[in-house]
Design a protein around this motif. Structure first.
Motif, PDB file in Angstrom:
ATOM      1  N   TYR A 194       0.845  -1.205   0.000  1.00  0.00           N
ATOM      2  CA  TYR A 194       0.000   0.000   0.000  1.00  0.00           C
ATOM      3  C   TYR A 194       0.870   1.240   0.000  1.00  0.00           C
ATOM      4  CZ  TYR A 194      -4.669  -1.952   1.143  1.00  0.00           C
ATOM      5  OH  TYR A 194      -5.866  -2.575   1.122  1.00  0.00           O
ATOM      6  N   LYS A 195       1.813   1.267   0.947  1.00  0.00           N
ATOM      7  CA  LYS A 195       2.695   2.429   1.106  1.00  0.00           C
ATOM      8  C   LYS A 195       3.482   2.684  -0.171  1.00  0.00           C
ATOM      9  CE  LYS A 195       2.110   4.425   4.890  1.00  0.00           C
ATOM     10  NZ  LYS A 195       1.775   5.862   4.778  1.00  0.00           N
ATOM     11  N   PHE A 196       4.005   1.587  -0.729  1.00  0.00           N
ATOM     12  CA  PHE A 196       4.798   1.702  -1.940  1.00  0.00           C
ATOM     13  C   PHE A 196       3.966   2.324  -3.065  1.00  0.00           C
ATOM     14  CE2 PHE A 196       5.937  -0.172  -6.039  1.00  0.00           C
ATOM     15  CZ  PHE A 196       7.222   0.312  -6.180  1.00  0.00           C
ATOM     16  N   PHE A 197       2.750   1.799  -3.241  1.00  0.00           N
ATOM     17  CA  PHE A 197       1.912   2.312  -4.332  1.00  0.00           C
ATOM     18  C   PHE A 197       1.476   3.752  -4.079  1.00  0.00           C
ATOM     19  CE2 PHE A 197       1.644  -2.082  -5.699  1.00  0.00           C
ATOM     20  CZ  PHE A 197       1.786  -1.910  -7.060  1.00  0.00           C
ATOM     21  N   PHE A 231     -10.384   2.007  -6.860  1.00  0.00           N
ATOM     22  CA  PHE A 231      -9.508   1.818  -5.703  1.00  0.00           C
ATOM     23  C   PHE A 231      -9.011   0.384  -5.616  1.00  0.00           C
ATOM     24  CE2 PHE A 231     -12.153   5.415  -4.433  1.00  0.00           C
ATOM     25  CZ  PHE A 231     -11.174   6.315  -4.033  1.00  0.00           C
ATOM     26  N   PRO A 232      -7.698   0.202  -5.525  1.00  0.00           N
ATOM     27  CA  PRO A 232      -7.189  -1.143  -5.252  1.00  0.00           C
ATOM     28  C   PRO A 232      -7.530  -1.512  -3.809  1.00  0.00           C
ATOM     29  CG  PRO A 232      -5.413   0.370  -5.915  1.00  0.00           C
ATOM     30  CD  PRO A 232      -6.624   1.193  -5.663  1.00  0.00           C
ATOM     31  N   LEU A 233      -8.066  -2.705  -3.608  1.00  0.00           N
ATOM     32  CA  LEU A 233      -8.381  -3.154  -2.246  1.00  0.00           C
ATOM     33  C   LEU A 233      -7.317  -4.103  -1.729  1.00  0.00           C
ATOM     34  CD1 LEU A 233     -12.237  -3.789  -2.432  1.00  0.00           C
ATOM     35  CD2 LEU A 233     -11.002  -1.663  -1.988  1.00  0.00           C
ATOM     36  N   ASP A 234      -6.508  -4.603  -2.617  1.00  0.00           N
ATOM     37  CA  ASP A 234      -5.469  -5.545  -2.203  1.00  0.00           C
ATOM     38  C   ASP A 234      -4.274  -5.311  -3.117  1.00  0.00           C
ATOM     39  OD1 ASP A 234      -4.122  -7.598  -1.016  1.00  0.00           O
ATOM     40  OD2 ASP A 234      -5.691  -9.079  -1.323  1.00  0.00           O
ATOM     41  N   ALA A 235      -3.097  -5.395  -2.559  1.00  0.00           N
ATOM     42  CA  ALA A 235      -1.900  -5.164  -3.370  1.00  0.00           C
ATOM     43  C   ALA A 235      -0.860  -6.199  -3.002  1.00  0.00           C
ATOM     44  CB  ALA A 235      -1.359  -3.757  -3.115  1.00  0.00           C
ATOM     45  N   ARG A 236      -0.224  -6.739  -4.003  1.00  0.00           N
ATOM     46  CA  ARG A 236       0.850  -7.692  -3.733  1.00  0.00           C
ATOM     47  C   ARG A 236       1.993  -7.450  -4.705  1.00  0.00           C
ATOM     48  NH1 ARG A 236      -0.352 -13.967  -3.384  1.00  0.00           N
ATOM     49  NH2 ARG A 236      -1.231 -13.241  -1.431  1.00  0.00           N
ATOM     50  N   ILE A 237       3.185  -7.493  -4.168  1.00  0.00           N
ATOM     51  CA  ILE A 237       4.384  -7.359  -5.000  1.00  0.00           C
ATOM     52  C   ILE A 237       5.217  -8.614  -4.785  1.00  0.00           C
ATOM     53  CG2 ILE A 237       6.532  -6.081  -5.364  1.00  0.00           C
ATOM     54  CD1 ILE A 237       5.047  -3.576  -4.272  1.00  0.00           C
ATOM     55  N   LYS A 283      -4.054   5.900  -5.273  1.00  0.00           N
ATOM     56  CA  LYS A 283      -4.897   6.198  -4.118  1.00  0.00           C
ATOM     57  C   LYS A 283      -5.592   4.941  -3.629  1.00  0.00           C
ATOM     58  CE  LYS A 283      -5.883  11.063  -4.657  1.00  0.00           C
ATOM     59  NZ  LYS A 283      -5.010  11.316  -5.833  1.00  0.00           N
ATOM     60  N   PHE A 284      -5.581   4.777  -2.301  1.00  0.00           N
ATOM     61  CA  PHE A 284      -6.318   3.685  -1.656  1.00  0.00           C
ATOM     62  C   PHE A 284      -7.454   4.294  -0.850  1.00  0.00           C
ATOM     63  CE2 PHE A 284      -2.249   1.953  -2.636  1.00  0.00           C
ATOM     64  CZ  PHE A 284      -2.472   0.617  -2.889  1.00  0.00           C
TER      65      PHE A 284
END
Lengths: 423, 253
Positions: B43-46, B240-246, B52-53
């Motif tokens: 989240y922080k990275f994006f 809005f992205p609700l989930d993020a994975r890298i 925007k989240f």
């Protein structure tokens, strides 16, 4: 006769090698020593058989490293460039015909497919077909990207066709495609679709990115038309040669067979195209001219009482209507009052004297299907002379129309698009 | 990997981002710890990359939780999703590490329960996100293809991505025209046009989103292998992205 390339006095531009695989290495070494630029190895028995063949191919490539010699092949049928009088295809003309000189260039990984395409184009009727043909076999050195670049820069090439089984350099291919497709259509038949299956992965993104779907999507992104089978290469080449690219997705159907109007309408929907809504003025014109039992809308059903003159009148009105982009004629010459030669006379008049002069009709893409016996052959021969492609069914034509529409949409996107950044 | 005494340099909501670290150093810092980034770190990275989240909170201690509850009380009608962050929990739902529909007054109890339950499973904190309004879910992703390099993925998202497979692909980075192509290329166009009273996709905003997203893998190509934003929810307020994975390149971890 010379025993070796090295014995030939003066410079040698190109060497065609068509001897058993085990003797090829020595000849290539001689070519490098002689500073031959182009070597076409038509011999088979290299990487395609695996094992020892693969080792021999690697050795060939090592041999040309650092030299100015380039290799096409091995395991290919050769090249053709009619305007230069070059024909290195080892299959005689009575087996594989050589199509006449024209705007199309074709590179193929498969030699068998290449010879079948050449033969089929040669058989596809009069007119201009090929400017260059290159069978590149195992792509040991010269690969699909090199040929795409060459065809892209070649002034004699207006349409590029390619058969690929894989990408030696996918990134370069796509970058080149993006440069070339805004100027020339590129049509690819990419076979070998089965991937190793979705890789086990931590992300959804990687697991849905199966190889063949990525290939399809990326080709479209870069304006490349991907066809699904060998016959489609020929079908699409027929339209690309002389017909204007459709401006949009709106199809008009003109026929004297109501049943075919219905099935063609189904095919329009199946391909994601749509039937154009005729202008009210067009409908009025049609109604004023035709008896009340003709269905004066889109599809236009001229029924079994059609005359040749009426058919052409209908076609003309569709050509002048601004809400139609693509016109499909479905001609059933068995209607009792339909005179074939009268039809051809009027059609030829229209295609030559009227259609190109009027700004609206000049934009329309027209193709035809003729369903019947002997008359069909006569009509198709004339259609071919008038540069109207004909297909065995309207469905096949509409499949091609969809490819063309997608290419048009790419061109529209590209015109207003920004440059892509590097990655 | 020894995670027993694992300490993570997460940017907490209170401390904010370490002033001396840019995004790249932040990713390298996680790599140094030989792990993949937590969702809250993604989240922080994006956010740093301009995405925007929905406004979210992150609590690692009871004190932090109390501060957050004070803010949550401003709108007591809101409900939240509580998600445990732990480097040992990759699939949170498998561990029952996600609690839905939490109200402000239940927040502390929920937090304490999760903290205790996952104390021995590498508990780092709880990510608290408001329950999103109903809307169609998309996937925006990126992966590295051996033949073509980085590709961007767009399509119908959610848990059934692999079943529906209604996705399109483009070579990264995308131009605006490419992004339009990716959106137009999926089959379920009706889902984008606001079915059953659900919000309609703002296509131009989606194009900008995809263009911006597609640059990230290229920018961090030495580090990032795959990215999932799944789901990305279409809401009346935007996408809005609700989930993020890298996922990092494997040789990095």
């Amino acid at each position: 006769m010379y025993k070796s390339v090295l014995d030939i006095p003066g410079e040698v531009d190109a060497v065609v090698i068509a001897i058993p695989a085990r003797f090829v290495q020595q000849v290539v070494e001689d070519c490098v020593a002689k500073q031959v630029k182009a070597v076409i190895v038509e011999s088979g028995g290299f990487a395609e058989i695996g094992g020892e063949g693969k080792v021999m191919q690697e050795k060939l490539i090592k041999t040309i490293e650092g030299s100015n010699t380039r290799i096409m092949g091995p395991n290919c049928i050769g090249i053709l460039s009619p305007m230069d009088g070059i024909d290195t295809i080892f299959i005689p003309r009575d087996r594989v015909g050589r199509p006449s000189l024209g705007p199309i260039s074709f590179c193929t990984q498969s030699g068998a497919l290449g010879s079948a395409v050449l033969d089929a184009f040669n058989h596809a009727g009069d007119g201009a077909w090929f400017s260059r043909f290159a069978s590149y076999g195992n792509a040991s050195d010269i690969n699909e990207s090199d040929l795409l670049e060459y065809f892209g820069n070649d002034k004699k090439t207006e349409i590029i066709l390619a058969h690929l089984e894989g990408f030696k350099d996918g990134r370069r291919f796509m970058e080149l495609a993006k440069q070339i497709t805004p100027k020339k259509p590129v049509v690819v038949l990419k076979t070998n679709r089965t991937s190793l299956g979705a890789k086990a992965s931590e992300s959804h993104s990687a697991s849905v990115a199966a190889n063949d779907e990525v290939v399809s999507s990326l080709l479209k992104q870069h304006g490349v038309i991907r066809v699904n089978e060998f016959q489609e290469l020929i079908r699409i080449a027929k339209v690309l040669r002389y017909q204007p690219l459709p401006m949009g997705r709106r199809v008009g159907i003109v026929t004297d067979g109501g049943g075919f109007a219905v099935s063609a309408s189904d095919a329009v929907e199946k391909q994601g195209l749509k039937l154009g809504q005729l202008e009210p003025s067009t409908i009025n014109t049609l109604k004023a001219k035709f008896p009340p039992w003709y269905i004066s809308s889109n599809p236009l059903d001229l029924t079994g009482t059609v005359t040749a003159e009426e058919f052409i009148f209908g076609l003309e009105q569709f050509c002048f209507d601004p809400n139609i982009d693509i016109i499909v004629m479905i001609i059933i010459p068995s209607a009792p009052q339909f005179e074939v030669f009268e039809f051809l006379y009027h059609l030829s008049n229209f295609m030559v004297k009227v259609k190109p002069m009027h700004p609206e009709s000049a934009k329309k893409t027209i193709f035809a299907t003729t369903l019947g016996g002997e008359e069909s052959d006569i009509i198709e021969a004339k259609l071919n002379k008038l540069d109207i492609p004909s297909y065995s069914t309207p469905d096949k034509g509409l499949e091609i129309a969809k490819y063309l529409v997608e290419y048009r949409e790419f061109l529209n996107r590209h015109m207003v698009d920004e440059e892509r950044e590097a990655c | 990997m020894n995670t027993e005494n694992f300490s993570i340099g997460i940017w907490s909501m209170r401390k904010g981002r370490p002033a001396n670290m840019n995004s790249e150093e932040f990713l390298y810092d996680i790599i140094k710890q030989k792990r993949q980034p937590l969702e809250v770190e993604c989240y922080k990275f994006f956010e740093e990359e301009g995405f925007k989240f929905l406004p979210y909170y992150y609590a690692t201690t009871i004190e932090e939780m109390q501060e957050i509850i004070d803010k949550m009380m401003d709108d007591r009608q809101n409900k939240y999703v509580f998600q445990v962050m732990s480097p040992r929990i990759l699939h949170k739902s498998d561990f029952k590490a996600v609690i839905l529909n939490v109200k402000a007054e239940e927040a502390m109890e929920t937090f304490v329960n999760l903290k205790e339950k996952f104390a021995n499973l590498g508990f780092e904190g709880v990510l608290i996100v408001p329950m999103a309004q109903d809307g169609v879910e998309l996937i925006v992703g990126s992966t590295y293809d051996d033949t073509f390099g980085y590709i961007t993925i767009f399509g119908i998202g959610g848990v059934f991505v692999e079943v529906l497979r209604d996705v399109s692909f483009g070579k990264s980075p995308l131009t605006k025209g490419d992004a339009k192509f990716l959106i137009d290329a999926i089959n379920s166009q009706d889902l984008l046009n606001g079915p059953r009273g659900l919000p309609k996709l703002d296509r131009s905003a989606m194009e900008d989103f995809l263009v911006q997203f597609s640059k990230i893998s290229c920018k961090y190509k030495n580090i990032i292998k795959e990215i999932d934003l799944n789901p990305v929810r279409i809401t009346p307020q935007g996408i809005f992205p609700l989930d993020a994975r890298i996922v990092f390149h494997s040789e990095r971890c």
